[in-house]
Scaffold this motif. Structure first.
Motif, mmCIF file in Angstrom:
data_model
loop_
_atom_site.group_PDB
_atom_site.id
_atom_site.type_symbol
_atom_site.label_atom_id
_atom_site.label_comp_id
_atom_site.label_asym_id
_atom_site.label_seq_id
_atom_site.Cartn_x
_atom_site.Cartn_y
_atom_site.Cartn_z
ATOM 1 N N GLU A 72 -26.039 -9.700 8.864
ATOM 2 C CA GLU A 72 -24.685 -10.233 9.036
ATOM 3 C C GLU A 72 -24.704 -11.291 10.126
ATOM 4 O O GLU A 72 -25.154 -11.022 11.241
ATOM 5 C CB GLU A 72 -23.729 -9.106 9.403
ATOM 6 C CG GLU A 72 -22.309 -9.563 9.662
ATOM 7 C CD GLU A 72 -21.443 -8.416 10.185
ATOM 8 O OE1 GLU A 72 -20.307 -8.685 10.623
ATOM 9 O OE2 GLU A 72 -21.913 -7.253 10.182
ATOM 10 N N THR A 73 -24.252 -12.462 9.792
ATOM 11 C CA THR A 73 -24.231 -13.545 10.764
ATOM 12 C C THR A 73 -23.043 -13.364 11.693
ATOM 13 O O THR A 73 -21.910 -13.187 11.234
ATOM 14 C CB THR A 73 -24.147 -14.898 10.077
ATOM 15 O OG1 THR A 73 -25.259 -15.041 9.175
ATOM 16 C CG2 THR A 73 -24.179 -16.037 11.084
ATOM 17 N N VAL A 74 -23.397 -13.449 13.049
ATOM 18 C CA VAL A 74 -22.332 -13.318 14.059
ATOM 19 C C VAL A 74 -22.039 -14.687 14.630
ATOM 20 O O VAL A 74 -22.856 -15.617 14.552
ATOM 21 C CB VAL A 74 -22.734 -12.324 15.165
ATOM 22 C CG1 VAL A 74 -22.893 -10.917 14.601
ATOM 23 C CG2 VAL A 74 -24.027 -12.776 15.837
ATOM 24 N N SER A 75 -20.920 -14.808 15.253
ATOM 25 C CA SER A 75 -20.479 -16.111 15.765
ATOM 26 C C SER A 75 -20.851 -16.336 17.225
ATOM 27 O O SER A 75 -20.376 -17.300 17.835
ATOM 28 C CB SER A 75 -18.955 -16.235 15.579
ATOM 29 O OG SER A 75 -18.308 -15.176 16.291
ATOM 30 N N ASN A 76 -21.644 -15.480 17.827
ATOM 31 C CA ASN A 76 -22.014 -15.657 19.233
ATOM 32 C C ASN A 76 -22.724 -16.992 19.435
ATOM 33 O O ASN A 76 -23.589 -17.378 18.645
ATOM 34 C CB ASN A 76 -22.941 -14.538 19.685
ATOM 35 C CG ASN A 76 -22.313 -13.168 19.563
ATOM 36 O OD1 ASN A 76 -22.033 -12.724 18.447
ATOM 37 N ND2 ASN A 76 -22.137 -12.491 20.682
ATOM 38 N N ARG A 77 -22.399 -17.666 20.570
ATOM 39 C CA ARG A 77 -23.040 -18.942 20.897
ATOM 40 C C ARG A 77 -24.436 -18.662 21.448
ATOM 41 O O ARG A 77 -24.644 -17.729 22.227
ATOM 42 C CB ARG A 77 -22.208 -19.723 21.907
ATOM 43 C CG ARG A 77 -22.853 -21.042 22.314
ATOM 44 C CD ARG A 77 -21.960 -21.801 23.288
ATOM 45 N NE ARG A 77 -22.635 -22.983 23.783
ATOM 46 C CZ ARG A 77 -22.698 -24.133 23.126
ATOM 47 N NH1 ARG A 77 -22.132 -24.242 21.925
ATOM 48 N NH2 ARG A 77 -23.325 -25.184 23.634
ATOM 49 N N ILE A 78 -25.385 -19.500 21.096
ATOM 50 C CA ILE A 78 -26.759 -19.342 21.548
ATOM 51 C C ILE A 78 -27.272 -20.683 22.058
ATOM 52 O O ILE A 78 -27.003 -21.736 21.469
ATOM 53 C CB ILE A 78 -27.653 -18.803 20.408
ATOM 54 C CG1 ILE A 78 -29.070 -18.504 20.918
ATOM 55 C CG2 ILE A 78 -27.693 -19.736 19.217
ATOM 56 C CD1 ILE A 78 -29.885 -17.683 19.942
ATOM 57 N N ASP A 79 -28.020 -20.644 23.206
ATOM 58 C CA ASP A 79 -28.517 -21.866 23.849
ATOM 59 C C ASP A 79 -29.968 -21.676 24.286
ATOM 60 O O ASP A 79 -30.397 -20.567 24.648
ATOM 61 C CB ASP A 79 -27.675 -22.213 25.085
ATOM 62 C CG ASP A 79 -26.230 -22.533 24.732
ATOM 63 O OD1 ASP A 79 -26.015 -23.486 23.977
ATOM 64 O OD2 ASP A 79 -25.349 -21.792 25.220
ATOM 65 N N VAL A 80 -30.726 -22.798 24.317
ATOM 66 C CA VAL A 80 -32.084 -22.843 24.865
ATOM 67 C C VAL A 80 -32.022 -23.559 26.200
ATOM 68 O O VAL A 80 -31.501 -24.689 26.276
ATOM 69 C CB VAL A 80 -33.053 -23.559 23.918
ATOM 70 C CG1 VAL A 80 -34.438 -23.682 24.574
ATOM 71 C CG2 VAL A 80 -33.156 -22.813 22.603
#
Length: 771
Positions: A201-209
């Protein structure tokens, strides 16, 4: 509603009665099966395993068909269960004799053989988009009349499941592990179930490198770390996925560490995370740029690589983004490009270099050595004797180090030590006698070395010094004892001096004695010199004397000569003793008679003439040797010379009567007459054919005893020995000899001439004798 509450209350009371005070252990058993399908006419073995040290008995449960309750398998309490019935099985353990039980195991589905049913699940996507759904289809081939059951595993960590549908096709919006089960409607038993399908299930949390270091520029050789950060993802265990250039095996953790980056690591980096059946989207790209760095440089201030405990030194670095590092990889991070070492210790020794922030590029190593031993200055002098009207050069140094200035000091017997002003150079010239020392200084704050050892500088007097030898023999032999004397000339007789010697067998310290006495040996050969100084002024001295060369020769041997080896009657023999080489002098001579005698001859034994000559009148084996000095040194003994004495025939000694002479003459004449008669008869018979020859007779008187008692000899015997032979002339001789007498007593008178002489008788052979 009221009936429902009453039912629930009844069930609760019944459970309390059955289980009493049951205690759950919190341990979950593991249920395994040797196979999941029961073969025709066969069975399946189930094993319930509890990881606990207690002694357990086991409870088994089976859900035989669809929409039926789970029931206990009666009569089974062992760890293993053998069954030939399909269904959904669970187990749990109970400690024997207690109410302590484990939780139930995960279910294991056992299918029966012979239904020919195969179930598969298909999904239009394995990822549920954010806010969307996925369609799952349960496909049954060769099926009879079946009912469907969809089961979803909600968490891989706790293995919890739930029923999510009963249709052949369902639409889902939550991630999980999905399975489809088939039930026959006629016998309401489980005949098959599909393999699981994982739907994320794809979640909407933001992710950064992000880059862990706040460096504006990355250089080759540095080590960097990229981080994948999920906003609002706290409390979940995430697994990470990366896309990156120049890699085939990216990490699965939140950090991407690259050791010693190169130009090929430049590019875009992305990441995303998953937790159980949740999946984030891909992050925005992080662009990494790697470039070549410039090489830093390192210096020391002051530029001393050898320092001592207590000194101060600063390590300086030039170049961007630099820090200091030990060569042994112990990192030092100063706040400025300088690293100051105050009051250095031995632990500050090492190789220092300046490196980039990532340690990818470093300067050359500069080695700093800190010695715990405080240095001592070394003072040397070109010469310690100042010539008349001259000066000497003194040099102060500190070994294996640089940057020193020097302080100079001087003292005498009558003045205390004082610093020589306006002198900081390494070399100075002095024209005063005294005791000098120095020390080194350097740095800020000033660091001092230990003071050097003292050097004594002396002024030279003009008095001449000579070495003399006593006894003053031109040649010295090993083993002799001599004395060398140091004499100060030209007015030095009235001054009190002390002396210093140079030589193989002389003292090296100053002494009040002006002479040295020693026994000459091979090691004492060499040159001897001396000098002197006034006793009240130890910083002034004469020059060294000219060298006196001492050469010790091998031990000499005496030589003995005799003017005659036989003592004449009434006379003596002169013996002469000398020592080779003839250049040696000072000898006295010692005389000995007989080989075993160690007593030297005296005036009672010989007449002593000038040194080296004696006269002797006694026979014997004579030798001599020379001696000189005190204690006496002796040469080797000379060769021995045997002296004999002339012996004459005598009828009796001086105390004998002339009768013996008459007897001897009568006997001799009688023997001659007998001899002549025998010769005559021989010619008449056997010798008639032989030519006439000379006949001689040698008559020896073998022994006369010369002792008389009351004018009568104790013994008297006459022995004759007649020898005949041919002679060239027609002559006949008769010789009468007396043998050697016994040794005469001392103080006796001399024998008569008649007694000492041999008696001869001459007979001439004539024609009458030959007829």
């Amino acid at each position: 509603m009221g009936h429902s509450l009453l039912c629930l209350l009844g069930l609760f009371l019944l459970s309390t009665v059955i289980h009493g005070n049951t205690e759950e252990l919190g341990v979950k058993p593991t249920l395994t099966a040797d196979r999941l399908t029961i073969p025709a006419g066969g069975s399946v073995t189930l094993t319930c395993d509890v990881k606990h040290s207690a002694d357990f008995e086991y409870e088994w449960f089976r859900e035989p068909s669809l929409n039926t309750e789970k029931t206990a398998v009666v009569g089974e309490s062992k760890r293993e269960l053998v069954t030939s019935e399909g269904g959904i099985y669970n187990c749990r353990g109970r400690i024997k004799g207690t109410n302590s039980i484990t939780v139930e195991s995960d279910p294991v589905i056992i299918q029966e053989t012979g239904h020919g049913v195969n179930i598969t699940v298909t999904a239009d996507s394995t990822t549920i988009p954010a806010g969307g759904s996925v369609t799952l289809t349960c496909d049954v081939k060769h099926s009879a009349d079946l009912k469907y059951e969809w089961v979803r595993e909600t968490s891989s960590a706790v293995k919890s499941t739930e029923t999510v549908g009963s249709d052949k096709v369902i639409k889902i919006s939550k991630g999980g592990k999905y399975q489809c089960r088939g039930w026959r409607t006629d016998i309401t038993s489980l005949i098959a179930q599909s393999d699981p399908v994982i739907i994320q299930e794809t979640v909407s949390n933001r992710i950064d490198v992000t880059l862990q270091h706040s460096w504006s520029q990355i250089f080759t050789g540095e080590t960097i770390t990229l981080r994948c950060e999920i906003q609002g993802g706290e409390g979940k265990v995430w697994k990470y996925e990366w896309t990156a250039p120049n890699t085939n095996s990216p990490p699965t953790s939140s950090e991407y560490r690259i050791s010693r980056v190169s130009l090929s690591h430049s590019g875009d980096y992305r990441c995303r995370g998953s937790s159980d059946y949740l999946l984030t989207g891909w992050s925005d790209a992080f662009r990494l740029t790697v470039s070549f760095p410039s090489k830093p440089t390192v210096t020391l201030q002051p530029s001393w690589t050898q320092i001592y405990s207590g000194e101060t030194v600063t390590v300086r670095c030039e170049g961007s983004q630099s820090l200091f590092v030990w060569r042994e990889d112990e990192l030092i991070r100063p706040r400025t490009p300088e690293y100051r070492i105050s009051r250095a210790t031995e632990s500050d020794s090492g190789g220092y270099s300046c490196c980039t922030m990532s340690l990818s590029v470093c300067s050359d190593i500069i080695t700093l050595t800190v010695s715990s031993d405080k240095p001592r200055a070394t003072l040397t002098a070109g010469t310690t004797i100042i010539p008349v009207g001259g000066s000497v050069t003194l040099t102060c140094s500190v070994q294996s180090s640089d940057g020193w200035k020097y302080e100079w000091f001087r003292r005498t017997q009558r003045t205390s030590e004082g610093q020589i002003r306006d002198q900081q150079n390494r070399d100075i010239r002095v024209s005063q006698g005294g005791i000098y020392s120095c020390r080194g200084t350097r740095g800020n704050p000033v660091y001092y070395t230990d003071i050097s050892d003292d050097v004594t500088i002396e002024i030279t007097f003009s008095n001449k010094v000579v070495v003399k030898q006593q006894p003053n023999w031109p040649q010295i032999f090993r083993g002799e004892t001599i004395t060398l004397t140091c004499e100060v000339q030209e007015g030095g007789e009235t001054t009190e001096w002390e002396y210093e010697w140079r030589g193989p067998r002389t003292p090296t310290q100053w002494t009040h004695n002006n002479d040295v006495t020693f026994r000459v040996s091979e090691s004492s050969s060499g040159d001897y010199m001396c000098k002197s100084r006034r006793r009240d002024d130890s910083y002034s001295s004469t020059e060294w004397s000219e060298a006196f060369t001492l050469s010790g020769s091998n031990k000499p041997k005496a030589k003995l000569r005799a003017d005659n080896t036989t003592v004449p009657v009434g006379g003596s023999v002169t013996l002469t003793c000398s020592v080779n080489p003839s250049s040696s002098s000072g000898w006295k001579y010692y005389w000995y008679r007989d080989e075993k005698s160690s007593e030297a001859l005296t005036t009672q034994d010989a007449v002593f003439h000038s040194n080296g000559q004696i006269s002797v009148s006694q026979e014997g084996l004579y030798r001599c040797r020379g001696g000189r000095g005190n204690p006496v040194y002796y040469t080797e003994d000379s060769q021995s010379v045997r002296i004999g004495k002339t012996v004459t025939v005598s009828g009796a000694d001086s105390s004998s009567s002339p009768v013996w002479l008459i007897v001897g003459l009568v006997c001799g004449v009688s023997l001659i007459i007998i001899l002549l008669l025998l010769l005559y008869r021989c010619r008449q018979s056997k010798c008639a054919d032989k030519p006439p020859d000379v006949i001689y007779s040698n008559i020896e008187l073998e022994n006369f005893v010369n002792k008389w008692k009351h004018h009568k000899p104790e013994q008297s015997a006459v022995y004759t020995n007649v020898k005949t032979g041919a002679a060239e002339d027609s002559l006949m001789y008769a010789e009468v000899k007396q043998p050697k007498k016994q040794k005469a007593k001392k103080n006796k008178g001399k024998s008569s001439p008649a007694a000492d002489a041999a008696v001869y008788s001459e007979v001439t052979s004539g024609s009458s004798l030959s007829q």
